[in-house]
Design a protein around this motif. Structure first.
Motif, PDB file in Angstrom:
ATOM      1  N   GLU A 103       0.801  -1.201   0.000  1.00 24.60           N
ATOM      2  CA  GLU A 103       0.000   0.000   0.000  1.00 24.60           C
ATOM      3  C   GLU A 103       0.847   1.271   0.000  1.00 24.60           C
ATOM      4  O   GLU A 103       0.372   2.322  -0.379  1.00 24.60           O
ATOM      5  CB  GLU A 103      -0.935  -0.003   1.217  1.00 24.60           C
ATOM      6  CG  GLU A 103      -1.955  -1.122   1.163  1.00 24.60           C
ATOM      7  CD  GLU A 103      -3.057  -0.907   2.175  1.00 24.60           C
ATOM      8  OE1 GLU A 103      -3.759   0.109   2.085  1.00 24.60           O
ATOM      9  OE2 GLU A 103      -3.203  -1.755   3.057  1.00 24.60           O
ATOM     10  N   VAL A 690      -6.978  -5.081   2.884  1.00 21.70           N
ATOM     11  CA  VAL A 690      -6.198  -5.109   1.651  1.00 21.70           C
ATOM     12  C   VAL A 690      -4.935  -5.938   1.820  1.00 21.70           C
ATOM     13  O   VAL A 690      -4.609  -6.780   0.969  1.00 21.70           O
ATOM     14  CB  VAL A 690      -5.863  -3.675   1.204  1.00 21.70           C
ATOM     15  CG1 VAL A 690      -4.909  -3.690   0.010  1.00 21.70           C
ATOM     16  CG2 VAL A 690      -7.130  -2.928   0.847  1.00 21.70           C
ATOM     17  N   GLN A 729     -13.722   1.587   0.340  1.00 25.30           N
ATOM     18  CA  GLN A 729     -13.093   1.674  -0.976  1.00 25.30           C
ATOM     19  C   GLN A 729     -12.097   0.539  -1.160  1.00 25.30           C
ATOM     20  O   GLN A 729     -10.935   0.747  -1.515  1.00 25.30           O
ATOM     21  CB  GLN A 729     -12.410   3.041  -1.121  1.00 25.30           C
ATOM     22  CG  GLN A 729     -13.348   4.221  -0.985  1.00 25.30           C
ATOM     23  CD  GLN A 729     -14.411   4.240  -2.069  1.00 25.30           C
ATOM     24  OE1 GLN A 729     -14.119   4.064  -3.250  1.00 25.30           O
ATOM     25  NE2 GLN A 729     -15.663   4.439  -1.670  1.00 25.30           N
ATOM     26  N   THR A 730     -12.574  -0.689  -0.913  1.00 25.70           N
ATOM     27  CA  THR A 730     -11.666  -1.837  -0.984  1.00 25.70           C
ATOM     28  C   THR A 730     -11.207  -2.093  -2.407  1.00 25.70           C
ATOM     29  O   THR A 730     -10.029  -2.376  -2.646  1.00 25.70           O
ATOM     30  CB  THR A 730     -12.364  -3.089  -0.430  1.00 25.70           C
ATOM     31  OG1 THR A 730     -12.788  -2.816   0.910  1.00 25.70           O
ATOM     32  CG2 THR A 730     -11.429  -4.276  -0.423  1.00 25.70           C
ATOM     33  N   ARG A 733      -8.513   0.389  -3.596  1.00 25.31           N
ATOM     34  CA  ARG A 733      -7.278   0.173  -2.837  1.00 25.31           C
ATOM     35  C   ARG A 733      -6.596  -1.119  -3.259  1.00 25.31           C
ATOM     36  O   ARG A 733      -5.367  -1.171  -3.414  1.00 25.31           O
ATOM     37  CB  ARG A 733      -7.592   0.137  -1.338  1.00 25.31           C
ATOM     38  CG  ARG A 733      -8.006   1.480  -0.752  1.00 25.31           C
ATOM     39  CD  ARG A 733      -8.516   1.309   0.656  1.00 25.31           C
ATOM     40  NE  ARG A 733      -7.532   0.659   1.512  1.00 25.31           N
ATOM     41  CZ  ARG A 733      -7.841   0.003   2.619  1.00 25.31           C
ATOM     42  NH1 ARG A 733      -9.093  -0.129   2.984  1.00 25.31           N
ATOM     43  NH2 ARG A 733      -6.888  -0.543   3.346  1.00 25.31           N
ATOM     44  N   ARG A 736      -4.936  -0.668  -6.650  1.00 21.78           N
ATOM     45  CA  ARG A 736      -3.660   0.051  -6.559  1.00 21.78           C
ATOM     46  C   ARG A 736      -2.571  -0.830  -5.966  1.00 21.78           C
ATOM     47  O   ARG A 736      -1.401  -0.753  -6.368  1.00 21.78           O
ATOM     48  CB  ARG A 736      -3.836   1.304  -5.702  1.00 21.78           C
ATOM     49  CG  ARG A 736      -4.652   2.400  -6.352  1.00 21.78           C
ATOM     50  CD  ARG A 736      -4.513   3.701  -5.594  1.00 21.78           C
ATOM     51  NE  ARG A 736      -4.962   3.588  -4.215  1.00 21.78           N
ATOM     52  CZ  ARG A 736      -6.206   3.840  -3.823  1.00 21.78           C
ATOM     53  NH1 ARG A 736      -7.114   4.205  -4.695  1.00 21.78           N
ATOM     54  NH2 ARG A 736      -6.536   3.741  -2.549  1.00 21.78           N
TER      55      ARG A 736
END
Length: 755
Positions: A103, A690, A729-730, A733, A736
């Protein structure tokens, strides 16, 4: 990360076995992320499963087609992650640092930022690190009373600051007003004893008002509590800074900077998950109790030596006449000394058995000490002729007159500053919990449900810190300017809580002593309502209008959020004739897989130096595995599964659960659906979303580097930009995080919510 077995039960394909839905492990916890399915939902799920069974190959065909072993192992019994990491090696497999590595930006600056975050906040804690700590009464008293007892430092001064406008004539009303406030402390304290008896598992204003008065009054009570906690931080820090600058006047120009810095320190400390350990809270709180008791005792002894003759006050200019309005304003300002009385009723489960009995005893001790400290301070102010002025607090003046500028004076000021700072810290524990309760019932964004790395409600803590900093800096850290905003929220919550208790006793007339309990709660509710109305009227132009406006906006926002979530629930609910199914495969076809990759042509020297080459140039060279992360079996999740199954490639459904109990519930629902596709459940003790998914997918890639992993994500698409914060907003994320990994294809299946 613990990975459960994919096969949850031996149900027949689409048989609709009625026992499948009983595999879930008991009732869900109140903070469960997976919603509970009703009998109607389970009936629809079985119907949908039968429809799927008519268009798919049998479950064994899909399982045998998997080119990987989905069971990657789990955490060992003793988990101790590295200082800057979240994961430990899986059984038989190398660990992959997923959270920060995936991340964080790949730039050195981004990685430094994540390392700094770990230094400040510490390594993440497993869910098993939550301590079910039970407190003795002598420990619970300072831990839960810091907010209430610290109000002695500013409550009497707030009252006197209004009365002094009427000159010496106005100050004569200080003792009668203090007596009324003390009686109100007693009445509200006794009424909360009844609340503890009725709600032995904890009954804050939001719970009591919602349970007995309905949704809207409950939301109003929660809004009042939120304003109360924000103002607790702002007022406590302002008063603490005033105690410091009274002793060290040279620091006065930097009061705002000092206050903001203290709030930031409290923010970092609470994000680290600092527990309210008894020793940490007991010492400063008991130090303050001893300091004020000593101050009052020595001061009264000196007054006794002169026959309790009051020292004349200095000549005071009269700026207002002594009217009923002035007296009422002083009464509402002094009533802020009652803030924090509710804390013990919220924390009943934290006591040792018998919990409710010990909580009631501790509440009695707290109210008794509060009345003595408050009344003694006001009496001493009257006898010593002390009046408020801007350069020094009333408590500082009393200590300087009683002890002189020596060690005892410094002790009183240090103890006062310490308990005020601890009172602010108490709000950092209560405010996020109110937001959690609101989010659990759909009245606040679901991001406030999330427990952070350090087992604290990180988003709620951050929201409180930002709001408190804005209020504190906006009013330049002036306590007297902040007080008018204070009384409205807290007494609104008191009023609704006690009104809810009146309704409770009317509904439960079969309980012993219900009439007496009703009378106590009615008295406490009436007095709280009087203070609320008085504060709203008399302090309206001085700033109370801000609190009233913010409470109204919070209520409207909460109801609007609940309406959005209700519409989302209706839109995503399974319906028999709306569900999408995968296309009917050709006879004899099904998931196809080649166990080995096609041989590659010889590469030149420069190509051979590359560690990883994505060189598939023809369709037959691509080996597929489709992975579908799925949170729940709703329309969005089913649409993603249908799309993935229609590709005719090996498929693995992946579910993430914060606890094994919740994982078992999902396995039960999956079995009720028919267990048509391979399922793997990842149980993460760190509650991240995530990072464990990235870790699992990357580990699969290391297991079979020749595979192209296609990750299909269901994604909720909202109509308005402001609605995005209401949903996790899984998908963005995870997209990305996975983009830098080789041979990973990411596809999102949008589900558009109706207007």
């Amino acid at each position: 990360m613990e990975v459960g077995r994919g096969r949850s039960s031996d149900t027949d394909n689409g048989s609709g076995n009625d026992t499948a839905d009983t595999s879930a492990a008991g009732a869900p916890s109140p903070d469960a992320l997976l919603p509970t399915l009703s009998e109607r939902d389970l009936k629809i799920l079985r119907y949908v499963g039968r429809e799927w069974g008519q268009v798919l190959e049998g479950p064994e065909a899909w399982r045998s087609a998997l080119p990987v072993d989905p069971n990657l192992g789990g955490y060992p019994d003793a988990v101790r992650p590295k200082r800057f990491g979240r994961f430990v090696p899986l059984t038989g497999l190398p660990a992959v640092e997923a959270e920060e590595e995936a991340e964080a930006p790949p730039s050195p600056l981004g990685r430094v930022g994540h390392h700094v975050r770990r230094v400040l906040l510490g390594p993440p804690l497993a869910g098993t690190a939550i301590a079910a700590e039970r407190m003795r009464k002598l420990v619970a008293l300072p831990v839960l009373s810091a907010d209430a007892l610290s109000s002695v430092a500013y409550g009497p001064e707030a009252m006197l600051a209004v009365l002094v406008l009427g000159g010496a004539a106005g100050l004569r009303y200080s003792l009668p007003i203090a007596a009324v406030i003390a009686f109100m402390m007693l009445a509200v304290g006794v009424s909360y004893r009844q609340t503890i008896r009725a709600y032995p598992h904890g009954g804050g204003s939001y719970i009591v008002a919602s349970d007995n008065l309905g949704r809207v009054p409950g939301v109003i009570a929660a809004a009042g509590l939120m304003i109360d906690y924000i103002m607790t931080v702002a007022v406590s820090i302002a008063s603490g800074v005033e105690a410091i600058t009274s002793a060290l006047p040279t620091l006065a120009p930097s009061a705002v900077v000092i206050g903001v810095a203290v709030i930031v320190v409290l923010l970092v400390g609470n994000l680290r998950g600092v527990r309210q350990a008894g020793a940490a809270f007991a010492a400063p709180t008991y130090a303050f109790i001893i300091a004020v008791f000593t101050l009052v005792a020595v001061g009264l002894a000196d007054a006794a030596g002169r026959g309790f003759q009051p020292i004349p006050t200095p000549r005071l200019p009269v700026t207002e006449g002594v009217t009923l309005l002035l007296v009422l304003r002083a009464f509402t300002s002094g009533s802020t000394a009652m803030t924090g009385i509710e804390a013990i009723s919220n924390a009943v489960p934290a006591f040792r058995p018998t919990e409710w009995r010990n909580a009631r005893t501790t509440l009695t001790w707290m109210v008794t000490v509060l009345i003595i400290l408050f009344g003694g301070t006001v009496a001493l102010v009257h006898l010593d002729g002390v009046v408020p002025h801007g350069n020094e607090t009333v408590l500082s003046q009393l200590a300087r007159r009683t002890f002189g500028p020596g060690v005892m004076y410094g002790y009183v000021q240090a103890a006062t500053a310490a308990i005020l700072l601890l009172a602010a810290n108490t709000a950092f524990n209560d405010f996020p919990r109110v937001l959690f309760l609101l989010a659990r019932s759909g009245h606040a964004p679901r991001l406030f449900l999330r427990v952070g790395d350090r087992l604290a409600f990180s988003n709620g803590i951050l929201a409180l810190a930002l709001a408190a900093i804005a209020i504190f800096a906006g009013f330049a850290g002036n306590t007297q300017s902040l007080i008018p905003l204070y009384a409205v929220g807290v007494f609104l919550a008191f009023t609704l809580s006690q009104a809810g208790m009146v309704v409770h006793w009317l509904r439960h007339r079969d309980q012993a002593h219900w009439r007496k309990s009703l009378a106590f709660n009615a008295t406490g509710g009436l007095l709280s309502a009087i203070v609320f109305v008085t504060a709203g009227i008399t302090k309206f132009t001085e700033g109370a209008w801000v609190a009233v406006l913010v409470i109204g906006l919070l209520v409207l926002l909460a109801l609007r959020i609940r309406r959005h979530y209700d519409l989302c629930t209706q839109a995503l609910a399974l319906r028999p004739h709306v569900i999408e199914l995968p296309r009917q495969p050709a006879p004899g076809s099904g998931p196809q897989v080649r166990p080995t990759a096609m041989p590659r042509m010889a590469a030149d020297t420069e190509t051979e130096e590359l560690e990883e080459v994505e060189s598939e140039e023809r369709p037959e060279e691509v080996n597929h595995l489709v992975i579908v992360p799925i949170a729940r079996l709703d329309l969005a999740g089913m649409r993603a599964l249908a799309y993935a199954a229609s590709l005719g490639q090996p498929l693995l459904a992946l579910h993430l659960s914060p606890t094994e109990a919740e994982a078992e519930r999902f396995r039960g629902y999956w079995a009720t659906w028919g267990d048509h596709l391979p399922l793997e459940v990842v149980v993460s003790p760190h509650r991240a979303i995530v990072a464990p998914l990235v870790h699992y997918i990357e580990t699969l890639h290391h297991q079979r580097p020749d595979l192209t992993l296609t990750v299909i994500l269901p994604e909720i698409v909202v109509r308005h930009w402001w609605q995005r914060v209401l949903h996790n907003q899984t998908a963005p994320r995870l997209r990305r995080a996975l983009r830098p990994l080789p041979k990973i294809v990411i596809t999102t299946i949008p589900f558009h919510l109706p207007r």
